[in-house]
Design a protein around this motif. Structure first.
Motif, short mmCIF file in Angstrom:
data_model
loop_
_atom_site.label_atom_id
_atom_site.label_comp_id
_atom_site.label_asym_id
_atom_site.label_seq_id
_atom_site.Cartn_x
_atom_site.Cartn_y
_atom_site.Cartn_z
N SER A 38 0.83 -1.20 0.00
CA SER A 38 0.00 0.00 0.00
C SER A 38 0.87 1.26 0.00
O SER A 38 0.47 2.28 -0.54
CB SER A 38 -0.95 0.00 1.20
N ASP A 39 2.03 1.21 0.60
CA ASP A 39 2.92 2.36 0.63
C ASP A 39 3.70 2.51 -0.66
O ASP A 39 4.24 3.57 -0.94
CB ASP A 39 3.91 2.26 1.80
N TRP A 40 3.78 1.45 -1.45
CA TRP A 40 4.60 1.49 -2.67
C TRP A 40 4.08 2.52 -3.64
O TRP A 40 4.85 3.22 -4.28
CB TRP A 40 4.62 0.11 -3.32
N GLY A 41 2.78 2.66 -3.75
CA GLY A 41 2.21 3.61 -4.69
C GLY A 41 2.37 5.05 -4.27
O GLY A 41 2.18 5.96 -5.06
N SER A 42 2.72 5.30 -3.00
CA SER A 42 2.84 6.67 -2.54
C SER A 42 4.03 7.39 -3.15
O SER A 42 4.08 8.61 -3.13
CB SER A 42 2.92 6.70 -1.01
N GLY A 43 4.99 6.63 -3.70
CA GLY A 43 6.14 7.27 -4.34
C GLY A 43 5.77 7.96 -5.63
O GLY A 43 6.40 8.91 -6.04
N GLY A 44 4.72 7.47 -6.27
CA GLY A 44 4.23 8.09 -7.49
C GLY A 44 5.24 8.10 -8.60
O GLY A 44 5.99 7.14 -8.81
N LEU A 45 5.28 9.19 -9.31
CA LEU A 45 6.15 9.33 -10.46
C LEU A 45 7.62 9.31 -10.04
O LEU A 45 8.46 8.77 -10.75
CB LEU A 45 5.82 10.63 -11.20
N GLY A 46 7.94 9.85 -8.89
CA GLY A 46 9.33 9.86 -8.42
C GLY A 46 9.88 8.46 -8.22
O GLY A 46 11.01 8.17 -8.56
N GLY A 47 9.05 7.56 -7.67
CA GLY A 47 9.48 6.18 -7.48
C GLY A 47 9.70 5.46 -8.80
O GLY A 47 10.65 4.70 -8.96
N LEU A 48 8.84 5.73 -9.76
CA LEU A 48 8.98 5.12 -11.08
C LEU A 48 10.23 5.63 -11.80
O LEU A 48 10.97 4.86 -12.41
CB LEU A 48 7.73 5.40 -11.92
N VAL A 49 10.48 6.93 -11.70
CA VAL A 49 11.67 7.51 -12.33
C VAL A 49 12.93 6.92 -11.70
O VAL A 49 13.89 6.58 -12.39
CB VAL A 49 11.65 9.05 -12.22
N PHE A 50 12.94 6.77 -10.38
CA PHE A 50 14.10 6.18 -9.70
C PHE A 50 14.31 4.74 -10.15
O PHE A 50 15.44 4.33 -10.42
CB PHE A 50 13.91 6.24 -8.19
N PHE A 51 13.24 3.98 -10.26
CA PHE A 51 13.33 2.59 -10.71
C PHE A 51 13.91 2.52 -12.12
O PHE A 51 14.78 1.70 -12.40
CB PHE A 51 11.95 1.94 -10.67
N VAL A 52 13.44 3.36 -13.01
CA VAL A 52 13.94 3.37 -14.40
C VAL A 52 15.41 3.77 -14.43
O VAL A 52 16.21 3.16 -15.16
CB VAL A 52 13.08 4.30 -15.28
N MET A 53 15.79 4.75 -13.63
CA MET A 53 17.20 5.17 -13.60
C MET A 53 18.11 4.04 -13.13
O MET A 53 19.18 3.81 -13.70
CB MET A 53 17.37 6.40 -12.70
N ILE A 54 17.69 3.33 -12.10
CA ILE A 54 18.51 2.23 -11.59
C ILE A 54 18.56 1.09 -12.61
O ILE A 54 19.60 0.46 -12.81
CB ILE A 54 17.97 1.74 -10.23
#
Length: 101
Positions: A38-54
């Protein structure tokens, strides 16, 4: 003894595979914890961008190593990507064993 270019290229592919397998296992363990999910989605676009960068670290590293197997930057990028994926895998495993089970 010098390692041949073909062996270095195969090692590069193996490290890329290790990264994506560790990442898949990490995501699988992360989604087993309902609170974490449930907390995973709270990162929003920032979490997705970080994942793509890594995820780009081993991809770019493989592109470099495929063309120039002796290039140190490619191996450094592989090391960063694999270290990140393995550290997250160990973190997710620890969280799963302490919190979920």
């Amino acid at each position: 003894m010098r390692i041949g270019d073909d062996a270095l290229r195969r090692l590069g592919w193996a490290l890329t595979a290790v990264f994506f397998v560790a990442l898949a296992l990490d995501l699988g363990m992360t989604f087993q914890d309902p609170q974490q999910y449930s907390d995973w989605g709270s990162g929003g676009l920032g979490g997705l961008v970080f994942f793509v960068m890594i995820a780009l670290f081993p991809v770019v590293a493989q592109l470099i190593v495929r063309q120039q197997p002796g290039n140190r930057i490619g191996w450094l990028l592989h090391a960063i990507g694999v270290a990140w994926a393995l550290s997250n895998l160990v973190d997710a495993y620890g969280l799963m064993t302490l919190v979920v089970r």
